[in-house]
Design an enzyme around this catalytic site. Structure first.
Site, short mmCIF file in Angstrom:
data_model
loop_
_atom_site.label_atom_id
_atom_site.label_comp_id
_atom_site.label_asym_id
_atom_site.label_seq_id
_atom_site.Cartn_x
_atom_site.Cartn_y
_atom_site.Cartn_z
N ARG A 1 -7.11 -11.64 6.26
CA ARG A 1 -7.61 -12.99 5.94
C ARG A 1 -6.46 -13.94 5.65
NH1 ARG A 1 -11.22 -10.44 6.72
NH2 ARG A 1 -13.35 -10.41 5.95
N SER B 1 -14.42 -12.12 17.96
CA SER B 1 -14.59 -12.17 19.41
C SER B 1 -13.40 -12.86 20.08
CB SER B 1 -15.91 -12.87 19.79
OG SER B 1 -16.00 -14.14 19.18
N HIS C 1 -20.71 -10.70 12.60
CA HIS C 1 -20.22 -11.79 13.46
C HIS C 1 -21.43 -12.36 14.22
CE1 HIS C 1 -17.49 -14.17 15.75
NE2 HIS C 1 -17.03 -13.28 16.60
N HIS D 1 -18.52 -17.01 5.00
CA HIS D 1 -17.62 -17.13 6.15
C HIS D 1 -16.21 -16.70 5.74
CE1 HIS D 1 -15.55 -18.84 9.65
NE2 HIS D 1 -16.72 -18.70 10.24
N1 CMX Z 1 -24.45 -12.10 1.29
C1 CMX Z 1 -24.07 -11.16 0.36
N2 CMX Z 1 -22.79 -10.85 0.10
C2 CMX Z 1 -21.85 -11.53 0.75
C3 CMX Z 1 -22.15 -12.53 1.69
C4 CMX Z 1 -23.51 -12.80 1.96
N3 CMX Z 1 -23.90 -13.70 2.87
N4 CMX Z 1 -21.00 -13.04 2.19
C5 CMX Z 1 -20.00 -12.36 1.59
N5 CMX Z 1 -20.52 -11.45 0.72
C6 CMX Z 1 -19.79 -10.46 -0.05
C7 CMX Z 1 -18.95 -9.62 0.88
O1 CMX Z 1 -19.74 -8.59 1.47
C8 CMX Z 1 -17.87 -9.11 -0.03
O2 CMX Z 1 -18.42 -8.06 -0.80
P1 CMX Z 1 -17.53 -6.77 -1.18
O3 CMX Z 1 -16.45 -7.30 -2.07
O4 CMX Z 1 -18.50 -5.86 -1.86
O5 CMX Z 1 -16.98 -6.22 0.09
C9 CMX Z 1 -17.66 -10.31 -0.95
O6 CMX Z 1 -18.86 -11.11 -0.88
C10 CMX Z 1 -16.46 -11.16 -0.57
O7 CMX Z 1 -16.60 -11.54 0.77
P2 CMX Z 1 -15.95 -12.92 1.31
O8 CMX Z 1 -14.47 -12.81 1.13
O9 CMX Z 1 -16.64 -14.09 0.72
O10 CMX Z 1 -16.36 -12.90 2.85
P3 CMX Z 1 -15.66 -12.12 4.05
O11 CMX Z 1 -14.59 -12.98 4.60
O12 CMX Z 1 -15.28 -10.73 3.65
O13 CMX Z 1 -16.85 -11.98 5.08
C11 CMX Z 1 -18.70 -12.69 6.35
C12 CMX Z 1 -17.33 -13.07 5.81
C13 CMX Z 1 -19.18 -13.77 7.30
C14 CMX Z 1 -18.58 -11.38 7.12
C15 CMX Z 1 -19.67 -12.52 5.16
O14 CMX Z 1 -19.80 -13.76 4.50
C16 CMX Z 1 -21.03 -12.02 5.56
O15 CMX Z 1 -21.21 -10.80 5.66
N6 CMX Z 1 -22.03 -12.93 5.82
C17 CMX Z 1 -23.32 -12.54 6.31
C18 CMX Z 1 -23.26 -12.22 7.81
C19 CMX Z 1 -23.05 -13.47 8.62
O16 CMX Z 1 -23.73 -14.47 8.44
N7 CMX Z 1 -22.11 -13.41 9.58
C20 CMX Z 1 -21.88 -14.52 10.52
C21 CMX Z 1 -20.55 -15.26 10.30
C22 CMX Z 1 -20.34 -16.32 11.33
C23 CMX Z 1 -20.03 -15.70 12.68
O17 CMX Z 1 -19.00 -15.03 12.80
O18 CMX Z 1 -20.81 -15.88 13.61
#
Ligand code: CMX
Length: 459
Positions: free
Chosen positions: A68, A267, A297, A343
């Site tokens: 990140r 991607s 994603h 995100h």
């Molecule tokens: N719901 C619950 N928990 C969440 C969350 C959500 N929407 N978003 C982040 N978190 C959690 C993470 O799982 C992580 O938990 P752990 O410490 O237990 O591993 C913590 O919060 C910190 O995460 P972060 O630094 O805020 O987010 P990341 O950069 O690791 O992840 C993403 C980003 C998108 C994968 C994550 O926000 C997520 O899983 N969102 C839901 C899925 C989603 O909507 N994905 C689509 C993204 C857009 C795309 O690529 O198309």
């Protein structure tokens, strides 16, 4: 409207320009030829004058935290600001809506306009866009062997798996691969890469539509490509929704604004990594599609709909904020993520989410739609719940939070298919970068990894 207008004695209306040939209009390749030397010079200067400058630190958290925030790759077409969101060559989505040519009779950005902007950094004229549309329609038919391959797959195979397989099989006709086997100069790499990229973008709608028809509407004939229509207009027709002009406009907007989101997302990065081995664009983009197919994603748009529909089933149409809050907490307490929220880079509501919501606000039938209303109500409470939950760094919605609900409202209800539409779109940005990587002579990507023991030794 600030876009440049094709010069003629009498200004031509959008419909009058549609489909006509303009001898003096540049092709995308000619437009690229004009801008490549300046970019090559910029890279040369950066290398010569700044190669040893430090632009950041690498922390242990980067190594164990999915890299990140590490500034470690070049990506030309777009840059993502955590608060402002995406800018394509400096233009926001609002700028693009104002400046990029739309389809005749339409208002929304179209894929050809966005592709031209991403590739060249310039705003195309209407004539350039129409000419590109025609070129794509002329090249859009699938080879029979790929049709047979797709038709042979079981309907139960996920549409994204089918899309990745179809794209990989298109490499049978790769101009880049054939020229590489013949022996070509490095300076010619980008022209063959561009040829493959255009052919791939042209064929994606027919491929994606065939998958949809096979899986969900078997036995129905797929209309032929209309040479006078834009890429997404044809895609909507081939999906079987050509009569629904609102859905066609929505898909134009959707596919344009999902096209690029800088280079570090899974991607885009996958396409770049695989392409850096000089794999051809078909293989590179096929690999990217399998990254897009992950639920963290691109598959999140499917997951959002599944999650929202389960909520609707449980609670009914008269959903209150309290109901949604309770449902959100249940999701979080069961250890699942709330799809469509959070995100890796963004720290505010995704402007792509906002643009799609604005589309809903502009149409009364969408405002009245229960599924759209539920998505909007979820937006009103989810950021508060996620903030209170305290884990995610970004409690705001990403594009996937809203992209599927409009499709669902208009009758395209098969949500396992939604990521395929994202896949048709993401080609615009990922393939643009492949062309630039070859034009700039970017090297094989090869970061250094460490074991935990090696890391401890370093520390
Ligand atoms: N719901 C619950 N928990 C969440 C969350 C959500 N929407 N978003 C982040 N978190 C959690 C993470 O799982 C992580 O938990 P752990 O410490 O237990 O591993 C913590 O919060 C910190 O995460 P972060 O630094 O805020 O987010 P990341 O950069 O690791 O992840 C993403 C980003 C998108 C994968 C994550 O926000 C997520 O899983 N969102 C839901 C899925 C989603 O909507 N994905 C689509 C993204 C857009 C795309 O690529 O198309």
């Amino acid at each position: 409207m600030l876009h440049r207008v094709y010069l003629s004695a009498k200004p031509l209306s959008r419909s009058a320009t549609w489909g006509r040939r303009f001898a003096s209009t540049k092709t995308l390749k000619e437009a690229l030829q004009e801008v490549i030397p300046a970019k090559q010079a910029q890279l040369k200067k950066l290398k010569a004058e700044h190669s040893q400058k430090v632009i950041g630190d690498i922390k242990v958290e980067n190594v164990i935290g999915g890299m990140r925030g590490l500034k470690s790759m070049l990506w030309e077409a777009s840059v993502l600001d955590p608060n402002e969101g995406i800018r394509f060559h400096g233009l926001s989505i609002t700028d693009c809506k104002q400046q990029l040519p739309a389809a005749p009779g339409g208002k929304e950005i179209i894929a050809e306009s966005m592709l031209w902007l991403l590739m060249t950094g310039k705003i195309p004229t209407e004539a350039e866009v129409r000419q590109l549309s025609r070129e794509l329609a002329e090249k859009g038919d699938l080879p029979v062997a790929v049709e047979k391959l797709i038709d042979s797959l079981p309907n139960s195979l996920h549409p994204m798996t089918q899309l990745g397989m179809g794209v990989a099989a298109l490499n049978h006709d790769s101009a880049f691969q054939a020229a590489y086997e013949r022996g070509m100069k490095k300076t010619d790499y980008w022209t063959y890469t561009l040829e493959d990229c255009i052919n791939l973008i042209a064929r994606l709608p027919a491929l994606a539509a065939r998958i949809y028809r096979n899986v969900y509407k078997p036995g129905q004939a797929i209309p032929a490509l209309d040479k006078e229509l834009d890429l997404v207009g044809n895609y909507t027709n081939m999906l079987g929704y050509g009569e629904n002009k609102d859905l066609m406009e929505y898909l134009r907007l959707y596919i344009s604004i999902h096209g690029d989101h800088e280079g570090g997302n899974a991607s885009a990065h996958t396409a770049h990594l695989v392409g850096s081995t000089l794999s051809d664009p078909y293989l590179s983009y096929s690999a990217a599609l399998f990254a897009l197919a992950g639920p963290l994603h691109g598959l999140a748009n499917q997951e959002v709909l599944r999650w929202q529909l389960l909520m609707q089933k449980e609670i009914g149409d008269n959903v209150t904020h309290e109901h949604i809050k309770e449902y959100l907490w249940r999701t979080l307490k069961s250890g699942q993520v709330v799809p469509g929220y959070g995100h890796g880079v963004l720290r505010k509501s995704d402007p792509r989410f906002v643009a799609l919501l604005e589309f809903c606000d502009s149409r009364p039938e969408l405002l009245a739609s229960p599924i759209v209303q539920m998505v909007k109500k979820t937006y009103e409470v989810a950021p508060g719940v996620l903030t209170e939950h305290g884990k995610t760094k970004n409690p705001w919605p990403n594009v996937d939070a809203t992209s599927g609900c409009v499709l669902h409202h208009y009758g395209l209800t098969e949500f396992k298919y939604y990521t395929v539409i994202f896949g048709v779109s993401r080609a615009l940005g990922a393939l643009t970068q492949l062309v630039w990587a070859r034009a700039l002579g970017l090297p094989l990507e090869r970061p250094k990894s460490l074991s935990m023991d090696a890391l401890e030794k370093l520390l």
